[in-house]
Design a protein around this motif. Sequence first.
Motif, PDB file in Angstrom:
ATOM      1  N   MET A   1      55.982  83.365 -20.582  1.00 17.24           N
ATOM      2  CA  MET A   1      56.548  81.761 -20.699  1.00 17.24           C
ATOM      3  C   MET A   1      58.056  81.618 -20.273  1.00 17.24           C
ATOM      4  O   MET A   1      58.237  81.066 -19.307  1.00 17.24           O
ATOM      5  N   ALA A   2      58.998  82.702 -20.861  1.00 16.79           N
ATOM      6  CA  ALA A   2      60.203  82.646 -20.352  1.00 16.79           C
ATOM      7  C   ALA A   2      60.143  82.921 -18.692  1.00 16.79           C
ATOM      8  O   ALA A   2      59.399  83.734 -18.344  1.00 16.79           O
ATOM      9  N   ASN A   3      61.477  82.619 -18.008  1.00 13.45           N
ATOM     10  CA  ASN A   3      61.874  83.139 -16.819  1.00 13.45           C
ATOM     11  C   ASN A   3      60.941  82.650 -15.558  1.00 13.45           C
ATOM     12  O   ASN A   3      60.748  83.059 -14.599  1.00 13.45           O
ATOM     13  N   LYS A   4      60.313  81.702 -15.945  1.00 14.31           N
ATOM     14  CA  LYS A   4      58.996  81.304 -14.785  1.00 14.31           C
ATOM     15  C   LYS A   4      59.514  79.914 -13.970  1.00 14.31           C
ATOM     16  O   LYS A   4      58.956  79.866 -12.818  1.00 14.31           O
ATOM     17  N   MET A   5      60.678  79.279 -14.202  1.00 13.65           N
ATOM     18  CA  MET A   5      60.991  78.325 -13.734  1.00 13.65           C
ATOM     19  C   MET A   5      62.026  78.478 -12.458  1.00 13.65           C
ATOM     20  O   MET A   5      62.162  78.066 -11.414  1.00 13.65           O
ATOM     21  N   ALA A   6      62.770  79.790 -12.735  1.00 14.26           N
ATOM     22  CA  ALA A   6      64.065  79.859 -11.630  1.00 14.26           C
ATOM     23  C   ALA A   6      63.552  80.074 -10.262  1.00 14.26           C
ATOM     24  O   ALA A   6      63.687  79.651  -9.264  1.00 14.26           O
ATOM     25  N   ASP A   7      62.365  80.720 -10.233  1.00 24.36           N
ATOM     26  CA  ASP A   7      61.587  81.133  -9.019  1.00 24.36           C
ATOM     27  C   ASP A   7      61.109  79.706  -8.273  1.00 24.36           C
ATOM     28  O   ASP A   7      61.363  79.601  -7.075  1.00 24.36           O
ATOM     29  N   ARG A   8      60.673  78.636  -9.113  1.00 21.81           N
ATOM     30  CA  ARG A   8      60.205  77.323  -8.582  1.00 21.81           C
ATOM     31  C   ARG A   8      61.600  76.785  -7.936  1.00 21.81           C
ATOM     32  O   ARG A   8      61.530  76.207  -6.804  1.00 21.81           O
ATOM     33  N   TYR A   9      62.718  76.908  -8.747  1.00 24.76           N
ATOM     34  CA  TYR A   9      63.974  76.291  -8.306  1.00 24.76           C
ATOM     35  C   TYR A   9      64.561  76.802  -6.945  1.00 24.76           C
ATOM     36  O   TYR A   9      64.850  75.994  -6.096  1.00 24.76           O
ATOM     37  N   LEU A  10      64.268  77.965  -7.021  1.00 26.10           N
ATOM     38  CA  LEU A  10      64.652  78.730  -5.420  1.00 26.10           C
ATOM     39  C   LEU A  10      63.799  78.136  -4.319  1.00 26.10           C
ATOM     40  O   LEU A  10      64.355  77.792  -3.395  1.00 26.10           O
ATOM     41  N   ASP A  11      62.567  77.728  -4.638  1.00 22.94           N
ATOM     42  CA  ASP A  11      62.003  77.255  -3.654  1.00 22.94           C
ATOM     43  C   ASP A  11      62.176  75.936  -3.267  1.00 22.94           C
ATOM     44  O   ASP A  11      62.397  75.289  -2.018  1.00 22.94           O
ATOM     45  N   ASN A  12      62.522  74.963  -4.403  1.00 22.76           N
ATOM     46  CA  ASN A  12      63.077  73.573  -4.040  1.00 22.76           C
ATOM     47  C   ASN A  12      64.363  73.812  -3.438  1.00 22.76           C
ATOM     48  O   ASN A  12      64.582  72.885  -2.564  1.00 22.76           O
ATOM     49  N   ASN A  13      65.162  74.733  -3.885  1.00 27.01           N
ATOM     50  CA  ASN A  13      66.556  74.774  -3.101  1.00 27.01           C
ATOM     51  C   ASN A  13      66.370  75.031  -1.633  1.00 27.01           C
ATOM     52  O   ASN A  13      67.134  74.632  -0.898  1.00 27.01           O
ATOM     53  N   LYS A  14      65.211  75.810  -1.236  1.00 24.74           N
ATOM     54  CA  LYS A  14      65.340  76.022   0.501  1.00 24.74           C
ATOM     55  C   LYS A  14      65.024  74.709   1.086  1.00 24.74           C
ATOM     56  O   LYS A  14      65.205  74.150   2.017  1.00 24.74           O
ATOM     57  N   GLN A  15      64.148  73.988   0.316  1.00 21.00           N
ATOM     58  CA  GLN A  15      63.877  72.402   0.769  1.00 21.00           C
ATOM     59  C   GLN A  15      64.903  71.548   0.755  1.00 21.00           C
ATOM     60  O   GLN A  15      65.398  70.897   1.792  1.00 21.00           O
ATOM     61  N   TYR A  16      65.742  71.534  -0.102  1.00 21.28           N
ATOM     62  CA  TYR A  16      67.057  70.949  -0.195  1.00 21.28           C
ATOM     63  C   TYR A  16      67.891  71.335   0.922  1.00 21.28           C
ATOM     64  O   TYR A  16      68.734  70.575   1.553  1.00 21.28           O
ATOM     65  N   LEU A  55      68.720  71.957  -7.125  1.00 21.85           N
ATOM     66  CA  LEU A  55      67.677  72.794  -7.628  1.00 21.85           C
ATOM     67  C   LEU A  55      66.161  72.168  -7.765  1.00 21.85           C
ATOM     68  O   LEU A  55      65.153  72.544  -8.025  1.00 21.85           O
ATOM     69  N   GLY A  56      66.281  70.867  -7.363  1.00 24.72           N
ATOM     70  CA  GLY A  56      64.956  69.901  -7.314  1.00 24.72           C
ATOM     71  C   GLY A  56      64.779  69.638  -8.838  1.00 24.72           C
ATOM     72  O   GLY A  56      63.387  69.384  -9.084  1.00 24.72           O
ATOM     73  N   LEU A  57      65.663  69.370  -9.764  1.00 27.07           N
ATOM     74  CA  LEU A  57      65.451  69.081 -11.107  1.00 27.07           C
ATOM     75  C   LEU A  57      65.016  67.653 -11.337  1.00 27.07           C
ATOM     76  O   LEU A  57      65.441  66.691 -10.355  1.00 27.07           O
ATOM     77  N   GLN A  58      64.099  67.388 -12.293  1.00 30.08           N
ATOM     78  CA  GLN A  58      63.808  65.880 -12.275  1.00 30.08           C
ATOM     79  C   GLN A  58      64.373  65.649 -13.675  1.00 30.08           C
ATOM     80  O   GLN A  58      64.646  66.551 -14.569  1.00 30.08           O
ATOM     81  N   THR A  59      64.775  64.518 -13.807  1.00 25.66           N
ATOM     82  CA  THR A  59      65.251  63.893 -15.049  1.00 25.66           C
ATOM     83  C   THR A  59      64.577  64.161 -16.430  1.00 25.66           C
ATOM     84  O   THR A  59      63.196  63.846 -16.152  1.00 25.66           O
TER      85      THR A  59
END
Length: 219
Positions: A1-16, A55-59
């Motif tokens: 469960m824990a630690n699963k979003m950071a990798d997604r955000y790294l992918d988002n950051n590449k897009q950003y 990070l591609g975070l949504q509200t």
Amino acid sequence: MANKMADRYLDNNKQYASGQAVHKPNYPGKQPINPAKHVAVVACMDARIDVEDLLGLQTGDAHIIRNAGGVVTDDAIRCLIISHHLLNTNEIILIHHTRCGMLAFTDDLLKAGLEGDPAAENLLAQATSRSFTSCKKCASTPSQFHAFRGPLEPLDAPRSTAQMERLEWDVRRGMSSILNHPWIPTSGPDAVAVRGFIYDVDTGKLEEVSYPGPMGSIG
Ligand SMILES: [Zn+2]
């Protein structure tokens, strides 16, 4: 469960960093109080950083705690404990960045300048390219400014190996403060995961800081 979003955000950051917007700016409608992605971010207040965008975070996704340096201060720890135990976050992301203003002074220098030391005033004026106006008074707070350890460099100096070492040192110090705090669990079913990054303000890219890494080698 824990630690699963950071990798997604790294992918988002590449897009950003490549010019694509991931964060949606429109009002998302009614949402629950708990962050939807169970994430808390601690980042510098630097004007060049937009945490949601990079990070591609949504509200509604995450708590975002910002201060000078993105330092894990007592107040950041306070926020993280509330974030985890009351609002169900389980993943902490620390973000420092290149060219940070916290590389350009020391706590003693700023304090002396504020209190009226002429040499400190001159040094701070040189570092910031603006006249530094002393208040010529003592104060008991803040107890620390948390300027980064290590040899000073001019304000907004470009990225260098020495600068990255100083930034990495403080990211690791922050990770250590969190991981060793008795009220932040890092094992068992209620565990919190922590990852640290440096954001390059010249490229828009995040780079991960290894942990533990060498400690105490700066300054
Ligand atoms: Zn900064």
